[in-house]
Design a protein around this motif. Structure first.
Motif, mmCIF file in Angstrom:
data_model
loop_
_atom_site.group_PDB
_atom_site.id
_atom_site.type_symbol
_atom_site.label_atom_id
_atom_site.label_comp_id
_atom_site.label_asym_id
_atom_site.label_seq_id
_atom_site.Cartn_x
_atom_site.Cartn_y
_atom_site.Cartn_z
ATOM 1 N N PRO A 1 3.300 4.728 -6.387
ATOM 2 C CA PRO A 1 3.171 5.209 -7.758
ATOM 3 C C PRO A 1 2.119 4.494 -8.601
ATOM 4 O O PRO A 1 1.624 5.054 -9.569
ATOM 5 C CB PRO A 1 4.563 4.964 -8.341
ATOM 6 N N THR A 2 1.773 3.266 -8.238
ATOM 7 C CA THR A 2 0.831 2.483 -9.031
ATOM 8 C C THR A 2 -0.231 1.873 -8.129
ATOM 9 O O THR A 2 -0.054 1.777 -6.910
ATOM 10 C CB THR A 2 1.560 1.372 -9.808
ATOM 11 N N SER B 1 4.551 12.859 2.067
ATOM 12 C CA SER B 1 4.503 11.390 2.011
ATOM 13 C C SER B 1 5.127 10.713 3.232
ATOM 14 O O SER B 1 4.552 9.752 3.765
ATOM 15 C CB SER B 1 5.170 10.877 0.731
ATOM 16 N N HIS C 1 -0.937 9.465 -1.923
ATOM 17 C CA HIS C 1 0.459 9.839 -2.199
ATOM 18 C C HIS C 1 1.456 8.913 -1.503
ATOM 19 O O HIS C 1 2.491 9.344 -0.993
ATOM 20 C CB HIS C 1 0.706 11.295 -1.781
ATOM 21 N N ASP D 1 9.947 5.298 -2.985
ATOM 22 C CA ASP D 1 8.745 6.069 -3.280
ATOM 23 C C ASP D 1 7.461 5.251 -3.190
ATOM 24 O O ASP D 1 6.504 5.493 -3.920
ATOM 25 C CB ASP D 1 8.851 6.729 -4.653
ATOM 26 N N LYS D 2 7.426 4.316 -2.264
ATOM 27 C CA LYS D 2 6.200 3.540 -2.047
ATOM 28 C C LYS D 2 6.175 3.016 -0.612
ATOM 29 O O LYS D 2 7.219 2.738 -0.012
ATOM 30 C CB LYS D 2 6.108 2.375 -3.028
ATOM 31 N N HIS E 1 -1.902 8.176 -6.807
ATOM 32 C CA HIS E 1 -0.490 8.510 -6.629
ATOM 33 C C HIS E 1 -0.211 10.003 -6.567
ATOM 34 O O HIS E 1 0.811 10.416 -6.023
ATOM 35 C CB HIS E 1 0.347 7.890 -7.754
ATOM 36 N N ARG E 2 -1.078 10.831 -7.098
ATOM 37 C CA ARG E 2 -0.765 12.252 -7.193
ATOM 38 C C ARG E 2 -0.812 12.952 -5.837
ATOM 39 O O ARG E 2 -1.646 12.653 -4.987
ATOM 40 C CB ARG E 2 -1.715 12.940 -8.166
ATOM 41 N N TRP F 1 -2.155 1.523 -3.602
ATOM 42 C CA TRP F 1 -3.168 2.492 -3.206
ATOM 43 C C TRP F 1 -4.056 1.938 -2.086
ATOM 44 O O TRP F 1 -3.913 0.783 -1.679
ATOM 45 C CB TRP F 1 -3.989 2.910 -4.423
ATOM 46 N N PHE G 1 6.822 11.636 -2.408
ATOM 47 C CA PHE G 1 6.979 10.651 -3.489
ATOM 48 C C PHE G 1 6.654 11.316 -4.832
ATOM 49 O O PHE G 1 5.531 11.758 -5.041
ATOM 50 C CB PHE G 1 6.043 9.469 -3.278
ATOM 51 N N SER G 2 7.558 11.460 -5.744
ATOM 52 C CA SER G 2 8.924 11.006 -5.706
ATOM 53 C C SER G 2 9.850 12.191 -5.949
ATOM 54 O O SER G 2 10.173 12.527 -7.072
ATOM 55 C CB SER G 2 9.108 9.930 -6.773
#
Length: 497
Positions: A150-151, A84, A147, A120-121, A169-170, A155, A105-106
């Motif tokens: 998270p939401t 990330s 990645h 983490d973003k 997010h994955r 993206w 992340f994360s």
């Protein structure tokens, strides 16, 4: 009617602004605007491709051909030893330390001490390279691993990309049948049962290229390959099983001891032999997908007007999670600040600009892609956006070196792969690694010792002092964070103390 007329006027002015930007870029380049295809491979080791390692077990003819038609950087680096943060550096042209995006992340794994705080973003306030190009009329496309948040508000669709295929997010293809359809990915419709993900991502990229061949475009293909889970097409796996047997690579010693992070819970081992058939199948599948995209550039008639860049987000996975590849002679791998964790495949093909088959030994890093793309496009630099990157255009045109002579890394975390929290600085041929648990340092001359086996810190005390001082100034400049104590536990080392 008056409102509609005003709206039409505003829209007309916007279109004229875009046309003016593209005309400016085209006139500066004495041609139509350049297109850009950026290819990012996940976890690909520097020694996994034939253009860097003629003796590699894996077969990468399309990546090798890309190197033959462009420039290969022998000292290309990721901004971080895990994914990330490096992805952030490409998108923003900044060191991830500036926003505390210093681990995947994360990932918040503790060791002897607590890791540094982790953001983490990727902040929406960042102006990504996609947004910068879109501002000047480029159509933008993303496919693969994102990645970076998270939401869904973080993206690709909200970070400058018109189209998003599979980015969420994955950090791996963990839904459905993983690397095979059905994918269980909310940003990628399923294909026929058993469809292979790298091929699908290349197909989506090729469709975008062909659909936008008459206008400038930026296509960003970020493979999930060759990240775990380790799985490949059965025919290719069988091919490499037979190849390993034919070459006498079965039954040989595959692992050696690696440096241990104390306290030792499970002895860490590092792969020293490339013979993993499943991983080899994954590498070749990814390479075939690269070939599909390059072929589409030719078929769409835009190959001569498209810059292609290819790199990886961190080094090959050699000390954990199946340890499928060897990075030798480079030490360590993903999650480590040794060369095996941060030195990357780094290729740029600029038709009419780079000399085919050329190489460059100048140290470069993933923050440099952003300003390089703007420079090649003939668009104005935005230093406040790509704060830490520099344009590689001088190197691509054959000039000997950049004005910059120093690169930095900051990884204040315990990696899943056994890497030790630390920082690093490379200055010329010299590289210093500083360990955050206790402040110990290691010093290597990479020109003489690319495997980082001979620590010269005790013999080069003045050099160590100077490089540490420079590294600590960089920590301050980027507001770097460090390890902290566990409740009622001992205090870790801190710079300047």
């Amino acid at each position: 009617m008056r409102f509609m007329s005003r709206s039409i006027l505003i829209l007309t002015l916007m279109l004229l602004t875009l046309e003016s930007s593209l005309t400016f870029a085209a006139e500066k380049n004495n041609s139509k605007p350049l297109n850009f295809v950026f290819i990012l491979v996940d976890d690909l080791g520097y020694m996994d491709v034939g253009c860097n390692n003629p003796d590699t077990f894996y077969e990468t003819p399309h990546i090798n051909q890309l190197a033959k038609t462009g420039m290969r950087f022998t000292n290309g680096y990721a901004a971080n030893p895990v994914c990330s943060p490096t992805r952030y550096s490409i998108m923003t042209g900044k060191y991830p330390t500036r926003v505390d995006a210093t681990n995947f992340f994360s990932g918040k794994r503790a060791g002897k001490y607590l890791p540094a705080p982790l953001n983490d973003k990727m902040p929406l306030s960042e102006v990504t390279i996609a947004e910068a190009l879109k501002e000047h009329g480029y159509s933008t496309f993303f496919a693969g691993k994102w990645h970076l948040g998270p939401t869904e508000e973080f993206w690709p669709e909200n970070q400058g990309f018109d189209i998003n295929r599979a980015g969420w997010h994955r950090g791996g293809p963990y839904g459905g049948k993983k690397y095979f359809s059905p994918y269980g990915n909310p940003r990628l419709t399923d294909g026929p049962d058993g469809e292979h993900l790298p091929d699908r991502l290349a197909t989506e990229t090729a469709k975008f290229i062909d659909a936008h061949r008459e206008q400038p475009f930026f296509a960003y293909l970020a493979f999930y390959s060759v990240h775990t889970p380790l799985m490949g097409p059965k025919p290719l796996v069988a091919k490499y099983q037979a190849k390993a047997k034919r070459l006498g690579l079965t039954g040989q010693e595959e692992f050696a001891d690696e440096e241990q992070v104390f306290p030792v819970k499970e002895k860490r081992r590092v792969r020293i032999l490339q013979n993993h058939a499943v991983y080899a199948a994954m590498v070749e599948s990814m390479d075939r997908a690269v070939g599909k995209v390059l072929k589409q550039l030719e078929a769409s008639g835009v190959a001569d007007n498209t810059v292609v860049m290819l790199t990886a987000d961190n080094g090959g996975l050699s000390t954990s999670e199946g340890s499928p590849t060897s990075n030798l002679p480079l030490r360590g791998g993903k999650g480590w600040l040794y060369e095996g964790g941060i030195r990357e495949v780094f290729l740029v093909r600029w038709p009419g600009g780079t000399k085919p088959g050329s190489t460059c030994d100048e140290p470069v890093i993933t923050t440099d892609f952003y300003p390089t793309i703007l420079d090649l496009a003939g668009l104005p630099a935005k230093p406040e956006q790509h704060l830490d990157g520099v344009s590689l255009k001088p190197l691509l045109t054959g000039q000997p070196q950049l004005k910059r002579d120093t690169l930095y890394w900051h990884y204040p975390h315990y990696s899943n792969q056994g890497g030790i929290p630390g920082g690093a600085i490379r200055k010329g041929d010299w590289k210093l690694i500083e360990r955050f648990e206790d402040g110990r340092v290691q010093l290597y001359n990479l020109k003489q010792d690319i495997g980082e086996r001979t620590d010269l810190a005790s013999k080069e005390t003045q050099r160590v002092a100077d490089m540490r001082q420079q590294l600590h100034r960089w920590y301050q400049e980027t507001d770097a964070k460090f390890l902290s104590a566990k409740p009622n536990g001992p205090q870790p080392w801190q710079p300047g103390k």
